[in-house]
Design an enzyme around this catalytic site. Structure first.
Site, PDB file in Angstrom:
ATOM      1  N   ASP A   1       0.845  -1.197   0.000  1.00 32.05           N
ATOM      2  CA  ASP A   1       0.000   0.000   0.000  1.00 32.05           C
ATOM      3  C   ASP A   1       0.884   1.253   0.000  1.00 32.05           C
ATOM      4  O   ASP A   1       2.098   1.157   0.198  1.00 32.05           O
ATOM      5  CB  ASP A   1      -0.884  -0.050   1.260  1.00 32.05           C
ATOM      6  CG  ASP A   1      -1.950   1.041   1.292  1.00 32.05           C
ATOM      7  OD1 ASP A   1      -2.330   1.556   0.219  1.00 32.05           O
ATOM      8  OD2 ASP A   1      -2.412   1.383   2.408  1.00 32.05           O
TER       9      ASP A   1
ATOM     10  N   ASP B   1      -8.803   3.438  -2.816  1.00 32.80           N
ATOM     11  CA  ASP B   1      -9.860   3.860  -1.887  1.00 32.80           C
ATOM     12  C   ASP B   1     -11.103   4.368  -2.593  1.00 32.80           C
ATOM     13  O   ASP B   1     -11.348   5.568  -2.666  1.00 32.80           O
ATOM     14  CB  ASP B   1      -9.314   4.917  -0.934  1.00 32.80           C
ATOM     15  CG  ASP B   1      -8.200   4.355  -0.074  1.00 32.80           C
ATOM     16  OD1 ASP B   1      -8.056   3.110  -0.024  1.00 32.80           O
ATOM     17  OD2 ASP B   1      -7.463   5.140   0.538  1.00 32.80           O
TER      18      ASP B   1
ATOM     19  N   GLU C   1       2.718   5.122  -3.887  1.00 28.36           N
ATOM     20  CA  GLU C   1       2.716   6.070  -5.039  1.00 28.36           C
ATOM     21  C   GLU C   1       4.051   6.814  -5.142  1.00 28.36           C
ATOM     22  O   GLU C   1       4.416   7.132  -6.279  1.00 28.36           O
ATOM     23  CB  GLU C   1       1.548   7.050  -4.876  1.00 28.36           C
ATOM     24  CG  GLU C   1       0.188   6.403  -5.042  1.00 28.36           C
ATOM     25  CD  GLU C   1      -0.190   5.453  -3.905  1.00 28.36           C
ATOM     26  OE1 GLU C   1       0.180   5.747  -2.763  1.00 28.36           O
ATOM     27  OE2 GLU C   1      -0.813   4.430  -4.178  1.00 28.36           O
TER      28      GLU C   1
HETATM   29  O1  MIG Z   1      -4.026   6.165   4.378  1.00 29.50           O
HETATM   30  O2  MIG Z   1      -3.766   0.969   5.699  1.00 29.50           O
HETATM   31  O3  MIG Z   1      -5.863   2.113   0.219  1.00 29.50           O
HETATM   32  O4  MIG Z   1      -6.858  -0.088   1.610  1.00 29.50           O
HETATM   33  O5  MIG Z   1      -6.967   0.114   4.415  1.00 29.50           O
HETATM   34  C1  MIG Z   1      -4.805   5.012   4.348  1.00 29.50           C
HETATM   35  C2  MIG Z   1      -4.953   1.688   5.773  1.00 29.50           C
HETATM   36  C3  MIG Z   1      -3.890   3.838   4.219  1.00 29.50           C
HETATM   37  C4  MIG Z   1      -4.999   3.015   2.238  1.00 29.50           C
HETATM   38  C5  MIG Z   1      -5.411   1.783   1.511  1.00 29.50           C
HETATM   39  C6  MIG Z   1      -6.467   1.073   2.302  1.00 29.50           C
HETATM   40  C7  MIG Z   1      -5.950   0.729   3.675  1.00 29.50           C
HETATM   41  C8  MIG Z   1      -5.504   2.005   4.388  1.00 29.50           C
HETATM   42  N1  MIG Z   1      -4.493   2.694   3.577  1.00 29.50           N
END
Ligand code: MIG
Length: 765
Positions: A422, A496, A425
């Site tokens: 996650d 998201d 980017e």
């Molecule tokens: O800033 O880890 O897209 O699936 O549950 C949020 C917490 C960070 C973004 C991800 C999401 C995940 C969440 N993350």
């Protein structure tokens, strides 16, 4: 811009061109792939997407046969021919592409894609005072302004172009008339068409028009812009803010051929483990071992199949990557032992940001070896993510990837079965990383501007390779950010989304375009991540999810609980029904992945991929195919209980009732809340398994074939579902021939694995 062409030279399948200003080259990769390069940044470029070697084709003087090419000069143009394509290069480095093979060409040339000879007509609508205000506040407004880009290609429009692909962009299936940007962005707000970029950069475009179909892949990781006839109806353009002009013209007789050729270049989604195709449950908000135990009890107690539980950031110790929160989750071995016994796989989230925390091994090791990105002054660059102040691994450095890769064994030793990448980017809480933060690009220092869009790609690659090394199994990696080619390493999800009808509506074209862009293994957060779902929305989304390559229900902290049992009996029943259907169809999905590893074709397909001549499907956003045989027409509108369905040419059968429909027309079909219209193509043989609560609960020793009227042939694949033994032949391939009269002939095409004990035939009529 380039002036007259003054020289050319051919060697090793590459035509090097000298112009009055600058140089260029055209490389012939295959009969169907021609690369155009205008090297504006020197020759330091390392493609992330194209990791295969180019095998030089044979140069001939006459008409080229397959595997050959010819270069001639005619009327001032330099002509490069393969068995299927012709590229004509003119002064000014204008290049026009023609198709010479297949339907429509009839021995002649069909102009598919011509460089636009005029200047762009740039209109900026941003008002001067907004511009001044944004600049005064220090915002980078370059993305808002239209301009000629230092790297630019402008192509003529005929007017009937439909554009597809481009990865995870917002909006509908056909991108004609819109503009997009490639700059991987963490967007927590509701994704609407106003966002020109989301998490992924896949600058691959498929153009369909009356004269034919072709692809363009722009291989440049800097921020780039794609405008598909929005600026002017005479042309479309691609512009990048730095780097070189480096694109591939990709031919093919049909859209599927273009995808096969694109994925031959950038790689194909490898066959995943079978359990990854089951149902996944996730939520940012399972905070301790009791939460996990309750999930297990509910799923098994309510007989809702589930293979996988995802562990979001709370399982870590203070959000430090590669640690375990023992306080809330107890002993990992104990919890995971229970999960193994009950048949649950576990997937751990891992973010790239490493907590700035002297004494914490990841941080100390990285600092000691210089593994983190630096400021131009040579200090470790610090921003913030979940653990607070954090530093960013420099994944463009192979040594860093190897280090990160080896850390995966910490997770697999704990007992995790897959890794979810996650925030890559990369996301940052204190504003975007400045463009000049120093990263490595393999053998030379580079910048954030160059490495941003491939950061998630490189992280996934490190994770994939580390998991192969640690487990010897087919890795399950799921990533949010990526670049073209990441399909070789990772599954993707669309980030998201929110529990909005607009987002279930977007899910279908978004997943279809990801599929056309090479990403066969993709999914959306079923039920919606942000905001509160409703029972009806969840039911409809489970219907879409059951037919999506990745089937995961996931939600945000603070949002309403949305596991299958959180609402009324009906919602529970609908969830169970469609999750069970998914488990019945597992062998069909698995076959599609097997086929996809060879062809690059996606699992989830817009109808236009197989019926490109049918205008009714060019803009069809609420139906899709799973493979060639199943057509899914989900209800994605609140309150709707009937669905308008377009069925393409041929005969189709209601998957559940066997009712026959003649294609080439629209139908209104009943679709109450517990029905998702699904149709099987005439002659289909659909392999199914008995419903199990998880993959491996019992051996899959019986295959049941659903046989629909009509003649057809189907190839089914079977192996151990976990490791790479299949690459050495440890699999079976069965051929089923449906004679259209209720009889199926079976033949073993390849034998290398224990066969089914029974193959049953269920004739649908
Ligand atoms: O800033 O880890 O897209 O699936 O549950 C949020 C917490 C960070 C973004 C991800 C999401 C995940 C969440 N993350």
């Amino acid at each position: 811009m380039s002036g007259k062409r003054i020289s050319y030279e051919v060697s090793d399948g590459v035509v090097s061109l000298g112009f009055e200003q600058g140089s260029g080259r055209i490389a012939v990769w295959t009969d169907e792939i021609i690369q155009v390069v205008r090297p504006l940044e020197g020759e330091t470029f390392h493609s992330k997407a194209v990791e295969r070697e180019r095998r030089p084709m044979k140069q001939v003087t006459g008409t080229p046969a397959a595997g050959e090419f010819a270069v001639t000069e005619e009327g001032g143009a330099l002509i490069i021919r393969t068995a299927s394509l012709t590229a004509k290069v003119y002064d000014g480095f204008y290049v026009d592409f023609y198709r010479t093979a297949g339907a429509g060409a009839e021995g002649g040339e069909v102009l598919l894609c011509a460089d636009y000879r005029g200047e762009r007509e740039i209109v900026n609508k941003i008002s001067p005072w907004i511009k001044a205000m944004l600049e005064a506040e220090g915002h980078d407004i370059s993305g808002l302004l239209k301009k000629n880009y230092p790297v630019q290609a402008v192509k003529t429009l005929d007017g009937d172009e439909k554009f597809y692909g481009l990865g995870d962009k917002t909006g509908f299936l056909n991108k004609s008339g819109y503009e997009y940007e490639n700059w991987n962005s963490d967007i927590p707000d509701a994704h609407t068409d106003a966002f020109k970029a989301l998490y992924k950069s896949v600058p691959f475009l498929i153009t369909l028009k009356e004269r034919g179909v072709y692809g363009l892949f722009f291989d440049n990781t800097y921020r780039s812009h794609i405008n598909l006839g929005k600026e002017k109806s005479d042309y479309f353009y691609y512009g990048a803010e730095d780097g070189s002009l480096n694109y591939y013209f990709i031919g093919g007789e049909h859209m599927a051929d273009v995808i096969a050729n694109y994925t031959e270049l950038t790689g194909r989604t490898p066959l995943p483990q079978l359990w990854t195709l089951g149902y996944h449950q996730s939520r940012w908000g399972y905070e301790n071992k009791e939460d996990i135990r309750e999930l297990m009890e509910k799923f098994r107690g309510l007989d809702i199949p589930c293979d996988t539980i995802h562990f979001d950031i709370d399982y870590m110790d203070g959000y430090r990557v590669f640690t375990w929160n023992e306080k809330d989750y107890g002993d990992a071995k104990e919890l995971f032992g229970e999960m193994d016994a009950k048949g649950f796989k576990k997937v751990s989230i891992i973010d790239p940001g490493v907590k700035l925390d002297p004494g914490y091994a990841m941080y100390d090791e990285g600092i000691e070896h210089g593994y983190f990105a630096e400021t131009p002054e040579g200090e470790t660059y610090v921003n913030a993510v979940w653990p607070g102040d954090a530093v960013y691994p420099d994944f463009g450095n192979k040594e860093v990837r190897d280090w990160w890769g080896k850390k995966q064994s910490y997770l697999t030793d704990l007992g995790f079965d897959g890794v979810w990448n996650d925030m890559n980017e990369p996301a940052s809480f204190h504003g975007e990383l400045p463009k000049d933060v120093v990263f490595t690009d393999e053998d030379h220092p580079s910048t954030h501007a160059a490495m941003h869009n491939c950061y998630g790609h490189l992280m996934s690659k490190a994770t994939y390779e580390g998991l192969v090394y640690a487990t010897g199994k087919r890795p399950f990696v799921i990533t949010r950010a990526c670049y073209a080619g990441t399909q070789k390493y990772s599954t993707v999800w669309t980030g998201d989304n929110q529990s909005l009808w607009a987002h279930i509506q977007m899910a279908v074209p978004q997943l279809c375009n990801l599929g056309l862009s090479g990403f066969a293994f993709a999914g959306t957060d079923v039920g919606g991540f942000g905001a509160d779902t409703t029972p009806e929305l969840l039911c409809r989304w489970v219907q879409v999810g059951a037919f999506s390559p990745l089937f995961r229900n996931h939600a945000a902290k603070g949002s309403r609980n949305q596991e299958p049992w959180q609402f009324d009996e009906q919602t529970l029943a609908v969830n169970r029904k469609f999750i069970e259907l998914r488990y019945r169809l597992l062998p069909y999905f698995y076959d599609l992945f097997y086929e996809g590893e060879k062809t690059g074709l996606p699992v989830m397909r817009p109808l236009v991929m197989h019926y490109e001549n049918a205008p009714a499907v060019w803009n069809l956003n609420d139906e899709f195919l799973v493979g060639e045989h199943l057509l899914v027409a989900p209800v994605v509108e609140q309150g709707a209980t009937v669905k308008k369905v377009y069925l393409p040419e041929g005969a189709w059968y209601d998957f559940f009732t066997g009712k026959k429909y003649e294609g080439g027309q629209y139908y209104l079909v009943d679709a109450p809340i517990d029905v998702c219209p699904v149709f099987a193509k005439a002659g289909s043989v659909i392999p199914t398994y008995e419903v199990m609560q998880y993959v491996g609960e019992k051996p899959y020793d019986t295959l049941k074939l659903l046989v629909f009227p009509g003649e057809g042939r189907y190839v089914h694949y079977q192996d151990n579902g976990t490791d790479f033994a299949y690459r050495d032949g440890a699999y079976n391939l069965y051929e089923f021939v449906n004679d259209g009269a209720g009889h199926v002939a079976t033949k073993l095409l390849h034998e290398g694995y224990a066969q089914y004990q029974k193959i049953e035939t269920i004739v649908v009529k």
